[in-house]
Design a protein around this motif. Structure first.
Motif, PDB file in Angstrom:
ATOM      1  N   LEU A 169       0.837  -1.209   0.000  1.00 29.42           N
ATOM      2  CA  LEU A 169       0.000   0.000   0.000  1.00 29.42           C
ATOM      3  C   LEU A 169       0.871   1.259   0.000  1.00 29.42           C
ATOM      4  O   LEU A 169       0.579   2.239  -0.701  1.00 29.42           O
ATOM      5  CB  LEU A 169      -0.940  -0.015   1.213  1.00 29.42           C
ATOM      6  CG  LEU A 169      -1.952   1.125   1.325  1.00 29.42           C
ATOM      7  CD1 LEU A 169      -2.800   1.242   0.064  1.00 29.42           C
ATOM      8  CD2 LEU A 169      -2.859   0.931   2.543  1.00 29.42           C
ATOM      9  N   SER A 170       1.960   1.210   0.767  1.00 29.68           N
ATOM     10  CA  SER A 170       2.875   2.355   0.808  1.00 29.68           C
ATOM     11  C   SER A 170       3.454   2.623  -0.581  1.00 29.68           C
ATOM     12  O   SER A 170       3.503   3.773  -1.045  1.00 29.68           O
ATOM     13  CB  SER A 170       4.021   2.086   1.790  1.00 29.68           C
ATOM     14  OG  SER A 170       3.512   1.919   3.095  1.00 29.68           O
ATOM     15  N   GLN A 171       3.882   1.556  -1.243  1.00 29.31           N
ATOM     16  CA  GLN A 171       4.454   1.712  -2.592  1.00 29.31           C
ATOM     17  C   GLN A 171       3.400   2.247  -3.570  1.00 29.31           C
ATOM     18  O   GLN A 171       3.683   3.122  -4.395  1.00 29.31           O
ATOM     19  CB  GLN A 171       4.997   0.372  -3.090  1.00 29.31           C
ATOM     20  CG  GLN A 171       6.296  -0.023  -2.411  1.00 29.31           C
ATOM     21  CD  GLN A 171       6.677  -1.480  -2.681  1.00 29.31           C
ATOM     22  OE1 GLN A 171       5.904  -2.233  -3.278  1.00 29.31           O
ATOM     23  NE2 GLN A 171       7.852  -1.869  -2.228  1.00 29.31           N
ATOM     24  N   LEU A 172       2.188   1.715  -3.450  1.00 27.28           N
ATOM     25  CA  LEU A 172       1.103   2.131  -4.338  1.00 27.28           C
ATOM     26  C   LEU A 172       0.823   3.632  -4.185  1.00 27.28           C
ATOM     27  O   LEU A 172       0.760   4.376  -5.177  1.00 27.28           O
ATOM     28  CB  LEU A 172      -0.156   1.310  -4.003  1.00 27.28           C
ATOM     29  CG  LEU A 172      -1.400   1.508  -4.879  1.00 27.28           C
ATOM     30  CD1 LEU A 172      -1.110   1.075  -6.313  1.00 27.28           C
ATOM     31  CD2 LEU A 172      -2.583   0.707  -4.334  1.00 27.28           C
ATOM     32  N   LEU A 173       0.698   4.096  -2.928  1.00 33.92           N
ATOM     33  CA  LEU A 173       0.381   5.512  -2.684  1.00 33.92           C
ATOM     34  C   LEU A 173       1.550   6.428  -3.050  1.00 33.92           C
ATOM     35  O   LEU A 173       1.354   7.608  -3.337  1.00 33.92           O
ATOM     36  CB  LEU A 173      -0.031   5.710  -1.220  1.00 33.92           C
ATOM     37  CG  LEU A 173      -1.366   5.042  -0.828  1.00 33.92           C
ATOM     38  CD1 LEU A 173      -1.609   5.150   0.669  1.00 33.92           C
ATOM     39  CD2 LEU A 173      -2.538   5.639  -1.596  1.00 33.92           C
ATOM     40  N   SER A 174       2.750   5.871  -3.037  1.00 32.87           N
ATOM     41  CA  SER A 174       3.925   6.677  -3.416  1.00 32.87           C
ATOM     42  C   SER A 174       4.004   6.841  -4.935  1.00 32.87           C
ATOM     43  O   SER A 174       4.533   7.843  -5.432  1.00 32.87           O
ATOM     44  CB  SER A 174       5.222   6.007  -2.939  1.00 32.87           C
ATOM     45  OG  SER A 174       5.188   5.832  -1.547  1.00 32.87           O
ATOM     46  N   ARG A 175       3.502   5.863  -5.676  1.00 32.01           N
ATOM     47  CA  ARG A 175       3.694   5.850  -7.136  1.00 32.01           C
ATOM     48  C   ARG A 175       2.599   6.608  -7.889  1.00 32.01           C
ATOM     49  O   ARG A 175       2.852   7.183  -8.939  1.00 32.01           O
ATOM     50  CB  ARG A 175       3.719   4.410  -7.642  1.00 32.01           C
ATOM     51  CG  ARG A 175       4.954   3.618  -7.193  1.00 32.01           C
ATOM     52  CD  ARG A 175       4.795   2.148  -7.559  1.00 32.01           C
ATOM     53  NE  ARG A 175       4.800   1.935  -9.000  1.00 32.01           N
ATOM     54  CZ  ARG A 175       4.220   0.906  -9.603  1.00 32.01           C
ATOM     55  NH1 ARG A 175       3.582  -0.002  -8.899  1.00 32.01           N
ATOM     56  NH2 ARG A 175       4.279   0.786 -10.912  1.00 32.01           N
ATOM     57  N   VAL A 176       1.346   6.556  -7.394  1.00 31.73           N
ATOM     58  CA  VAL A 176       0.242   7.119  -8.193  1.00 31.73           C
ATOM     59  C   VAL A 176       0.087   8.621  -7.943  1.00 31.73           C
ATOM     60  O   VAL A 176       0.570   9.149  -6.936  1.00 31.73           O
ATOM     61  CB  VAL A 176      -1.102   6.405  -7.887  1.00 31.73           C
ATOM     62  CG1 VAL A 176      -1.024   4.929  -8.215  1.00 31.73           C
ATOM     63  CG2 VAL A 176      -1.539   6.610  -6.435  1.00 31.73           C
ATOM     64  N   THR A 177      -0.597   9.299  -8.870  1.00 25.37           N
ATOM     65  CA  THR A 177      -0.858  10.732  -8.673  1.00 25.37           C
ATOM     66  C   THR A 177      -1.960  10.889  -7.623  1.00 25.37           C
ATOM     67  O   THR A 177      -3.007  10.222  -7.719  1.00 25.37           O
ATOM     68  CB  THR A 177      -1.325  11.394  -9.992  1.00 25.37           C
ATOM     69  OG1 THR A 177      -2.451  10.659 -10.486  1.00 25.37           O
ATOM     70  CG2 THR A 177      -0.243  11.374 -11.038  1.00 25.37           C
ATOM     71  N   PRO A 178      -1.759  11.747  -6.628  1.00 29.23           N
ATOM     72  CA  PRO A 178      -2.761  11.912  -5.569  1.00 29.23           C
ATOM     73  C   PRO A 178      -4.153  12.258  -6.097  1.00 29.23           C
ATOM     74  O   PRO A 178      -5.161  11.846  -5.514  1.00 29.23           O
ATOM     75  CB  PRO A 178      -2.188  13.052  -4.723  1.00 29.23           C
ATOM     76  CG  PRO A 178      -0.717  12.954  -4.922  1.00 29.23           C
ATOM     77  CD  PRO A 178      -0.535  12.523  -6.350  1.00 29.23           C
ATOM     78  N   ALA A 179      -4.217  12.957  -7.231  1.00 28.45           N
ATOM     79  CA  ALA A 179      -5.530  13.346  -7.778  1.00 28.45           C
ATOM     80  C   ALA A 179      -6.363  12.126  -8.181  1.00 28.45           C
ATOM     81  O   ALA A 179      -7.583  12.203  -8.296  1.00 28.45           O
ATOM     82  CB  ALA A 179      -5.327  14.259  -8.980  1.00 28.45           C
ATOM     83  N   SER A 180      -5.690  10.963  -8.415  1.00 25.37           N
ATOM     84  CA  SER A 180      -6.431   9.761  -8.854  1.00 25.37           C
ATOM     85  C   SER A 180      -7.036   8.994  -7.676  1.00 25.37           C
ATOM     86  O   SER A 180      -7.736   8.005  -7.868  1.00 25.37           O
ATOM     87  CB  SER A 180      -5.502   8.832  -9.658  1.00 25.37           C
ATOM     88  OG  SER A 180      -4.511   8.262  -8.804  1.00 25.37           O
TER      89      SER A 180
ATOM     90  N   ARG B 248       4.156   0.524  12.409  1.00 30.49           N
ATOM     91  CA  ARG B 248       4.484   1.948  12.328  1.00 30.49           C
ATOM     92  C   ARG B 248       5.839   2.132  11.638  1.00 30.49           C
ATOM     93  O   ARG B 248       6.022   2.990  10.785  1.00 30.49           O
ATOM     94  CB  ARG B 248       4.502   2.509  13.749  1.00 30.49           C
ATOM     95  CG  ARG B 248       4.340   4.006  13.840  1.00 30.49           C
ATOM     96  CD  ARG B 248       3.936   4.436  15.248  1.00 30.49           C
ATOM     97  NE  ARG B 248       4.763   3.864  16.313  1.00 30.49           N
ATOM     98  CZ  ARG B 248       4.301   3.004  17.227  1.00 30.49           C
ATOM     99  NH1 ARG B 248       3.048   2.602  17.211  1.00 30.49           N
ATOM    100  NH2 ARG B 248       5.099   2.539  18.172  1.00 30.49           N
ATOM    101  N   ASP B 249       6.777   1.282  12.017  1.00 32.56           N
ATOM    102  CA  ASP B 249       8.123   1.392  11.451  1.00 32.56           C
ATOM    103  C   ASP B 249       8.129   1.093   9.948  1.00 32.56           C
ATOM    104  O   ASP B 249       8.853   1.737   9.190  1.00 32.56           O
ATOM    105  CB  ASP B 249       9.077   0.442  12.177  1.00 32.56           C
ATOM    106  CG  ASP B 249       9.346   0.906  13.613  1.00 32.56           C
ATOM    107  OD1 ASP B 249       9.024   2.082  13.910  1.00 32.56           O
ATOM    108  OD2 ASP B 249       9.845   0.114  14.418  1.00 32.56           O
ATOM    109  N   VAL B 250       7.322   0.119   9.545  1.00 34.28           N
ATOM    110  CA  VAL B 250       7.252  -0.200   8.107  1.00 34.28           C
ATOM    111  C   VAL B 250       6.706   0.993   7.333  1.00 34.28           C
ATOM    112  O   VAL B 250       7.228   1.375   6.275  1.00 34.28           O
ATOM    113  CB  VAL B 250       6.372  -1.459   7.862  1.00 34.28           C
ATOM    114  CG1 VAL B 250       6.081  -1.627   6.371  1.00 34.28           C
ATOM    115  CG2 VAL B 250       7.051  -2.707   8.411  1.00 34.28           C
ATOM    116  N   ILE B 251       5.662   1.635   7.865  1.00 34.49           N
ATOM    117  CA  ILE B 251       5.076   2.811   7.188  1.00 34.49           C
ATOM    118  C   ILE B 251       6.123   3.926   7.099  1.00 34.49           C
ATOM    119  O   ILE B 251       6.332   4.536   6.039  1.00 34.49           O
ATOM    120  CB  ILE B 251       3.815   3.310   7.932  1.00 34.49           C
ATOM    121  CG1 ILE B 251       2.715   2.221   7.920  1.00 34.49           C
ATOM    122  CG2 ILE B 251       3.271   4.590   7.292  1.00 34.49           C
ATOM    123  CD1 ILE B 251       1.540   2.494   8.850  1.00 34.49           C
ATOM    124  N   LEU B 252       6.821   4.179   8.205  1.00 32.47           N
ATOM    125  CA  LEU B 252       7.828   5.253   8.218  1.00 32.47           C
ATOM    126  C   LEU B 252       8.960   4.957   7.239  1.00 32.47           C
ATOM    127  O   LEU B 252       9.430   5.848   6.521  1.00 32.47           O
ATOM    128  CB  LEU B 252       8.380   5.435   9.637  1.00 32.47           C
ATOM    129  CG  LEU B 252       7.448   6.180  10.611  1.00 32.47           C
ATOM    130  CD1 LEU B 252       7.927   6.005  12.048  1.00 32.47           C
ATOM    131  CD2 LEU B 252       7.375   7.669  10.249  1.00 32.47           C
TER     132      LEU B 252
END
Length: 716
Positions: A644-655, A679-683
């Motif tokens: 999920l972290s990788q997904l949210l980092s890669r896509v445009t926030p507007a999508s 928590r550590d994984v997210i950070l």
């Protein structure tokens, strides 16, 4: 007359004596001529028939049928005719009619029907029809007739129009009533040819023949596809539509209208509304059809005389089929046959007819519950309740105790709720299943459990326990079926709808869920079901229902033993996390060079059905995390946080729309609060940056509070 009869019996006895003592074929033949003469004259009672059979058995008639050399001066048919007369005589004894010696002569009977018939051989044809009618009435007979080619022979005999062709039609009707599916599987072209002739006669007829054909035609309309698959079938449907439009548009007596409505109902059962053409004439005809059906239902069911109702059950059942089509057509949005004004008028008329159905069901006595007509009435009311939730609410609420009780009785008894002819048909076709009233009531119950008063009635009538047992039974049926992708079955549909009822109860009556042991039993089933179901992608909608319901139940039943880190609980939550985590992926954004968040291809076709369940499931999972200390570890094992972290980092926030951001944040915050490792994984995956980017203020705050703990990641 008495002395003549006595003389006849005396002669018959002498002949039987000669038969027993005959020294050669010619003596036996002479005695047989006298015996068959007496048989044809109708002078044989059951006892004498047995004496004839005991004297000659099957061997002699068989020899006569096979012999090609009649005595001098006799026609070539003589031996065969004698043999057939004797067999026709024997067949009047049901025990002999089902004997293998008769059944193995079916091909011979078929040949005689298809042979040219001269005036000398009409009695042979009559005898063949008598034999075939007797065979049809035996237990093994119908199957033997179908497999040995009699359907094709009867079709040909009817189409040839020779001697006795009306009897061929009668026999075909009898065979189709018992073994319709097998007849159409083997002999569809021949049966279509008969239907073609009958529909042509129906269209042309200007007298009472038209109404007689209305009685015969439904037997020749298959529930399988042949009618809509080829031009001959389509032509038959067109003729039947024109003939019915002609009939129903005229002023009719009761005896004329009833068979016409039954014919229309059989066409609707076979083809839905496909046989009614689009356009003004078709829509007027459809509206007229539903209107007539509603009038008939009201006239019959508001009638206080039970004898009157009894005689009309068959036609009213046909009217139910037409009303159900009316409901579907009023709902149809794509290429509707009806205009909006017609839809509004029909809904008002149908409401009155369903009022009559409810009135009738409220009078039903316990001893009448096995009547198939009660089942048909409950089924059609279920169709109305599924779609028209605001209408007749008061009356439906008052009927709910009866409906729950009726569904429970059928379910507990596994009652066939079938009349004898239907029972025979079902057993012949090998699908003798109990009638499932709940299947037809579930969609209506799903609507009603969302409202206070009907929900309270359903709860007080014990519907929750009944539905849990039903869910378990339906799950066992589904689990035993093939794992290959297949069209949505009624079993799967019932399971989905039952989940919908339970979801309503979980949301609106959590106290009931806590105190009623039914829901603990249901939780046990769901824990086992989801891990089995999820890998089968063609069951995605059902898996979504089970995952969401299980998560919402777990939140309320968190103290139960089954959920305390057991293997089945961990497998369930692992599967639920997989279902939730695999719903979205990064895909090329056509409006920019970047990537956009989109529904995963595997979920695409089902997303309309599961979108709401997915959001509910995310919300329920967030609620479960603080209750089960072992859950964060399950999320880590599934690598969901990393993904999920990788997904949210890669896509445009507007999508990523706001609703999705809220759903993701709710789960992420709970995981970060519950587990330092999460928590550590997210950070470590730039969580602070993308949380800020997406406006996830609660997650930002949670990560900031514990910001110094990222150095512990390596040791976890």
């Amino acid at each position: 007359m008495a002395s003549d009869s006595g003389d006849g019996h005396a002669t018959l006895k002498r002949c039987l004596g000669v038969l027993r003592d005959a020294r050669n074929d010619s003596e036996q033949f002479a005695a047989l001529l006298l015996v068959t003469k007496a048989v044809r004259a109708g002078e044989v009672d059951a006892k004498t028939r047995r004496q004839i059979f005991d004297a000659i058995g099957f061997t002699f008639p068989t020899r006569l049928l096979l012999s090609r050399q009649p005595p001098a001066g006799c026609s070539p048919h003589t031996f065969r005719a004698l043999g057939l007369t004797l067999l026709a005589c024997f067949c009047t004894d049901p025990e002999l009619a089902g004997h293998s010696q008769i059944l193995n002569k079916i091909p011979t009977f078929n040949d005689i029907l298809l042979s040219p018939c001269d005036p000398d051989s009409t009695s042979m044809v009559d005898d063949v029809y008598q034999c075939l009618s007797a065979v049809l009435a035996t237990a093994r007979g119908p199957r033997e007739l179908v497999t040995k080619g009699t359907v094709s022979a009867l079709c040909q005999a009817y189409l040839n129009g020779g001697h006795g062709s009306d009897r061929a039609l009668t026999l075909l009707v009898g065979l189709l009533a018992i073994a319709e599916a097998k007849c159409w599987q083997r002999d569809a072209p021949q049966l279509l040819a008969v239907l073609s002739k009958l529909s042509g006669d129906f269209l042309k007829a200007e007298d009472m023949t038209k109404f007689e054909l209305c009685e015969v035609l439904p037997h020749f309309i298959p529930l399988s596809p042949p009618l809509t698959e080829n031009s001959q079938g389509s032509e038959c449907l067109s003729r039947l539509y024109k003939g019915l439009a002609d009939v129903l548009g005229s002023k009719l007596s009761q005896s004329q209208r009833d068979p016409a409505l039954k014919l229309a109902a059989s066409l609707v059962q076979a083809c839905g509304a496909e046989w009614i053409p689009a356009g003004s004439a078709g829509s007027k005809f459809l509206a007229l059809l539903v209107n007539l059906a509603c009038v008939e239902v009201r006239l019959t069911l508001e009638e206080p005389d039970p004898v009157e109702v009894e005689g009309k059950k068959e036609v009213v059942t046909g009217c139910y089929v037409l009303m159900e089509m009316g409901i579907q057509e009023c709902l149809r949005e794509e290429n509707p046959l009806l205009e909006n004004v017609q839809k509004m008028q029909l809904l008002r008329i149908m409401e009155e007819a369903f009022g009559a159905v409810i009135f009738y069901l409220r009078q039903v006595k316990q001893e009448e519950l096995q009547d198939p007509f009660i089942f048909a009435s409950v089924r059609v009311l279920g169709a109305w309740m599924a779609e028209e939730t605001s209408s007749l609410k008061q009356e439906i609420c008052e009927l709910l105790p009866f409906l729950v009780d009726y569904a429970r009785k059928l379910f507990k008894e596994g009652s066939p709720a079938l009349s004898p002819p239907q029972a025979e048909l079902v057993s012949t076709e090998g699908s003798a299943l109990p009638q499932d009233a709940l299947r037809f009531l579930l969609p209506g119950f799903c609507h009603l459990t969302a409202e206070d008063r009907p929900r309270d009635i359903l709860i007080s009538e014990g519907a929750a326990a009944l539905l849990c047992e039903y869910f378990l039974q339906q799950w066992e049926v589904l689990a035993s079926e093939s794992t290959a992708p297949a069209p949505l079955t009624s079993t799967e549909m019932s399971l989905q709808t039952t989940c919908g009822v339970f979801l309503n109860l979980v949301v609106t009556a959590p106290d009931l869920v806590r105190r009623d042991k039914t829901f603990s039993s249901l939780m046990d089933v769901l824990l086992k079901a989801l891990p089995l179901l999820l890998p089968q992608k063609h069951h995605l909608v059902l898996a979504a229902n089970i995952a969401t319901l299980g998560l919402m139940l777990a939140r309320i039943l968190s103290g139960s033993a089954a959920l305390q880190g057991t293997r089945s609980a961990k497998e369930f939550f692992g599967a639920a996390i997989r279902f939730l985590s695999q719903a979205h992926s990064a895909q090329a954004d056509p409006s920019s060079d970047g990537l956009a968040l989109a529904v995963s291809p595997a979920y695409g076709s089902a997303w309309d059905d599961i979108q709401e369940l997915w959001f509910l499931g995310m919300q329920a999972l967030a609620g479960c995390i603080p209750l089960f200390p072992w859950l964060p570890h399950a999320a880590l094992q599934a690598h969901w946080l990393q993904g999920l972290s990788q997904l949210l980092s890669r896509v445009t926030p507007a999508s990523v729309d706001l609703e999705l951001v809220t759903a993701f944040q709710a789960v992420l915050v709970e995981l970060a609060r519950a587990s330092e490792q999460c928590r550590d994984v997210i950070l470590s995956h730039h969580g602070t940056e993308w949380a800020n980017l997406y406006g996830m203020a609660a997650l930002e705050q949670c990560l900031a509070e514990q910001g110094g703990s990222s150095s512990t990641l390596g040791g976890k």
